[in-house]
Scaffold this active site. Structure first.
Site, PDB file in Angstrom:
ATOM      1  N   ARG A  92      -6.792 -20.425   3.257  1.00 12.91           N
ATOM      2  CA  ARG A  92      -6.382 -19.557   2.155  1.00 12.91           C
ATOM      3  C   ARG A  92      -6.201 -18.164   2.729  1.00 12.91           C
ATOM      4  O   ARG A  92      -7.151 -17.526   3.172  1.00 12.91           O
ATOM      5  CB  ARG A  92      -7.468 -19.552   1.082  1.00 12.91           C
ATOM      6  CG  ARG A  92      -7.113 -18.688  -0.137  1.00 12.91           C
ATOM      7  CD  ARG A  92      -5.996 -19.323  -0.937  1.00 12.91           C
ATOM      8  NE  ARG A  92      -5.923 -18.757  -2.292  1.00 12.91           N
ATOM      9  CZ  ARG A  92      -4.885 -18.062  -2.758  1.00 12.91           C
ATOM     10  NH1 ARG A  92      -3.841 -17.835  -1.976  1.00 12.91           N
ATOM     11  NH2 ARG A  92      -4.889 -17.614  -3.988  1.00 12.91           N
ATOM     12  N   ASP A 143      -8.327 -14.835   1.939  1.00 11.06           N
ATOM     13  CA  ASP A 143      -9.739 -14.867   2.351  1.00 11.06           C
ATOM     14  C   ASP A 143      -9.926 -14.764   3.859  1.00 11.06           C
ATOM     15  O   ASP A 143     -10.886 -14.148   4.334  1.00 11.06           O
ATOM     16  CB  ASP A 143     -10.398 -16.182   1.901  1.00 11.06           C
ATOM     17  CG  ASP A 143     -10.671 -16.217   0.414  1.00 11.06           C
ATOM     18  OD1 ASP A 143     -10.546 -15.162  -0.225  1.00 11.06           O
ATOM     19  OD2 ASP A 143     -11.006 -17.295  -0.100  1.00 11.06           O
ATOM     20  N   GLU A 200      -1.834 -29.298   0.745  1.00 10.20           N
ATOM     21  CA  GLU A 200      -2.024 -29.466   2.198  1.00 10.20           C
ATOM     22  C   GLU A 200      -3.194 -30.403   2.467  1.00 10.20           C
ATOM     23  O   GLU A 200      -3.101 -31.348   3.277  1.00 10.20           O
ATOM     24  CB  GLU A 200      -2.317 -28.112   2.860  1.00 10.20           C
ATOM     25  CG  GLU A 200      -1.116 -27.275   3.166  1.00 10.20           C
ATOM     26  CD  GLU A 200      -1.489 -26.015   3.930  1.00 10.20           C
ATOM     27  OE1 GLU A 200      -0.564 -25.258   4.263  1.00 10.20           O
ATOM     28  OE2 GLU A 200      -2.685 -25.782   4.191  1.00 10.20           O
TER      29      GLU A 200
END
Length: 755
Positions: free
Chosen positions: A24, A27, A91
């Site tokens: 992500r 992050d 994913e």
């Protein structure tokens, strides 16, 4: 989402990437993912990291799904907002599908999140994310999608992964990253190219792994491999290095120590381990001090291959006591007595292959399978018997017979071997050379005499100038096990093969690589290497060159020696009309002077000639014809002010001018070079513009303009329609890129970084 059929899970499946990174971005992009990607690349692992993802509200790109499927490993970095991205969840679902159907290895990292939160989708961030997903995906298809995401998270959370905040790492990212890379490295299979070479060596590799004790970081250890030439010491060391190097802070494999100077070996060792390219060492005493000072705090793996003198060990690793615990040094040699200087050493004698394994190795190279072909069993056994368990002979003989179905040819080669006394290993290898066609023999001997250890692309360019079809012939020589490629595509050969080639070259007398051979029948010489030392009589060399009326290739080099420019000009002025290739690097004169007729010259290399102000202005010499020249290399000519007039060289294909930092403009006659393929102006920092082509240049595929920091505008790309590679990175003054760049349909790689 594309499904995967079980038939795609074959162990022979080819992978585009070693590792796919799923993360992500908000992050982790600028912290652990950035660091992990850096170290994966440093360890030589080809990694897919999507830097341009736009996750909000968009479906996952098909290219990402394909990249996942074509990766051997998937590293999934779970963070607090991972589950809020439908992109990330798609994913992950694809990754878990590949794990099930393609045996993809999944390596989870739990970044500031507990594995149980991933497994159960608990914790505030995960619970809120799935509440939104269930709100947004209410139809049957949507509910199935959310359920698939939950299932993927549960399965991934159950995999034993790397918990950053756990007791093992306590939040230290680098410690976690090192463990991830070690986890991946130990599961990597050996490169496909080494499988045949490993026949008969598997048990030895297990023994060596036990002796190395790579798992014990509280000790330092030197492993000495010794045995006769051609027995497989280098192969064992190379495979061991490839298998374990990624688990060390730094590593270096130094091939053929005895063939290189100590200072050069020290520079390479430091450069490889520290990943620095600017290291310079003036003397070996200074070098060993620098090695110990710079490396004593690193856990290193060092391989010293083919050591034959104690001084080499003294100046590269000393007594080994300075090494940090956890470090390992592997030494290969034919002389066991060299190991006596080490207090902590494990010795291993590499012995000849047993008959069964020898036959298997021979069969892999002769028949591409484990056992001999029907009808060739007895002949194969006879070859194996005469090889005496020597892997090099088994590979070379087997490769030379591969595809040969006429048993009479086999019998003929076997009779030649039988006629040679048992101790003469080099002469027994000659049958592999005798089976080559004449052109391939010429390529082999040129590499033996002049290009051992050089980059393959450089060799191919030079020998292409000699019309020797080097691409196909080098591949043939590799297939025959007479050459091999290593270390950034450098071409090498075993010492015994090198000795064979030199013996043949001495018989033929058309190649000379030592100055003391020049006065012996100079009229027979076709290829010549002039490598000068300070105490040698240059005038005698010049007189010999004047008599070489058949000379086709001349390579001039220096060994701790500076010629005066008048001596160099004397060499230039006596070049014969027959010359095809001229490699005169580091030429000291400001203006080279050529004889009047150079009609056959195809390759001209004056690179690294720091004093060169002007290249030869061929247009001012009306009788000088260079219509055959296809390559000019003027790289690193830091004082060069202008390029040559290209009028007299209409067939030029390759022009290399990188790092000519004072070069301001290119002669306009370049516009007429319609056969140009590659233009390299890398780091021509004073170059402001390129000539405007006035006709279509259909053959140009490669245009390198990196760090041309004064370049203001690009050419019209409409006249370079087949361009495949374009690098404009770090062209800081570039005001505009010609809009025709949008029409480059063949473009494969474009770099506009820091424009």
């Amino acid at each position: 989402m594309a499904s995967i059929t079980p038939s795609q899970s074959s162990s022979t499946r080819k992978f585009t990437y070693d590792v796919f990174l799923s993360f992500r971005g908000e992050d982790t992009r600028k912290n652990i993912v950035d660091h992990l990607y850096h170290w994966l690349k440093q360890k030589g692992l080809h990694t897919f990291k999507d830097d341009e993802r736009l996750e909000k509200g968009q479906p996952i790109a098909p290219t990402l799904l394909q990249a996942i499927q074509e990766s051997r490993f998937a590293v999934v970095v779970f963070s607090k907002t991972y589950a809020s991205s439908t992109w990330c969840l798609d994913e992950l679902a694809k990754i878990m599908e590949c794990k099930e159907k393609l045996n993809q290895v999944v390596v989870p990292i739990f970044y500031n999140i507990d594995p149980s939160q991933v497994r159960k989708q608990t914790g505030r961030s995960f619970e809120e994310a799935f509440a939104k997903h269930e709100e947004n995906f209410k139809d049957d298809e949507g509910k199935a999608k959310v359920e698939r995401w939950r299932k993927a998270l549960k399965e991934a959370g159950n995999i034993s992964g790397h918990h950053l905040e756990g007791d093992e790492y306590n939040g230290f990212e680098i410690r976690c990253i090192n463990a991830v890379i070690a986890d991946i490295s130990k599961q990597l299979p050996p490169p496909p190219s080494v499988h045949k070479s490993l026949v008969g060596l598997e048990s030895r590799l297990e023994e060596i792994t036990t002796k190395l004790k790579v798992w014990d970081e509280d000790v330092k250890l030197v492993l000495g491999l010794w045995g006769m030439g051609g027995i497989g010491k280098t192969t064992i060391a190379r495979v061991t290095f490839d298998r374990f190097s990624s688990g060390f802070d730094g590593s270096c494999f130094l091939y053929d120590i005895r063939k290189h100077g100590l200072e050069a070996s020290q520079e390479k060792l430091l450069s490889k381990v520290l990943k620095e390219n600017s290291i310079h060492i003036d003397n070996a005493e200074e070098g060993i001090q620098m090695i110990q000072k710079r490396l004593e705090w690193k856990k290193v793996l060092i391989v010293l291959d083919d050591v034959d003198h104690r001084d080499q060990l003294d100046k590269l690793v000393g007594d080994g006591e300075w090494l940090r615990n956890g470090s390992r040094v592997i030494i290969t040699t034919r002389d066991r007595h060299l190991f006596t200087q080490f207090s902590v050493i494990e010795c291993y004698e590499v012995k000849k292959l047993e008959e069964e394994k020898a036959l298997e190795l021979f069969s892999w190279h002769a028949f591409k399978k484990e056992n001999p072909k029907n009808g060739f069993e007895d002949l194969s056994t006879s070859f194996v018997a005469h090889a005496g368990g020597l892997p090099l002979a088994l590979k070379v003989w087997g490769s030379s017979l591969c595809g040969q179905t006429d048993q009479k040819v086999w019998e003929s080669k076997l009779e030649k071997i039988k006629g040679i006394r048992d101790g003469e290993v080099v002469e027994k290898l000659r049958i592999s050379y005798d089976g080559l066609d004449e052109e391939c023999k010429e390529v082999f001997l040129d590499i033996v005499c002049f290009f051992r250890g050089k980059r393959r692309d450089v060799i191919e360019e030079v020998l292409d100038g000699c019309k020797l079809n080097p691409v196909a012939n080098i591949s043939m020589l590799i297939d025959r096990c007479l050459l091999f490629e290593y270390d950034w595509h450098r071409i090498h050969m075993h010492d015994l093969i090198h000795e064979l080639g030199l013996n043949i070259a001495r018989e033929k007398r058309s190649r000379r690589w030592r100055l003391n051979h020049l006065d012996d029948e100079p009229k027979a010489v076709e290829s010549l290497l002039l490598s000068f030392k300070c105490d040698e009589n240059i005038s005698l060399c010049i007189e010999a060159v004047k008599q070489m009326t058949k000379l086709k290739m001349l390579i001039v080099g220096y060994h701790k020696c500076d010629l005066c420019s008048s001596e160099e000009m004397d060499i230039m002025s006596c070049l014969p009309r027959s010359l095809v290739v001229l490699k005169f690097q580091s030429y000291r004169g400001p203006n080279p002077s050529f004889p009047m007729e150079m009609k056959k010259l195809t390759y001209l290399d004056l690179s690294s000639s720091d004093s060169l102000l002007n290249t030869p202005n061929f247009a001012k010499t009306p009788n000088l014809e260079m219509k055959n020249i296809t390559l000019i290399d003027l790289r690193f000519c830091s004082s060069l002010l202008e390029t040559p007039n290209f009028t007299m060289m209409p067939n030029l294909k390759y022009l290399y001018l990188s790092k000519c930092e004072k070069l301001k403009e290119i002669h306009p006659s370049i516009e007429n070079l319609t056969k140009l393929v590659k233009l390299d102006f890398n780091k021509c920092r004073s170059l402001e513009k390129l000539p405007s082509f006035n006709q279509e240049m259909k053959n140009i595929t490669h245009l390198e303009l990196k760090s041309c920091s004064s370049l203001i505008e690009t050419p019209d790309f409409a006249l370079i329609p087949n361009l495949e590679y374009l690098n404009l990175s770090q062209c800081k003054k570039l005001k505009q890129i010609h809009p025709s760049i949008g029409n480059l349909m063949e473009l494969v790689k474009l770099n506009l970084n820091k424009c």
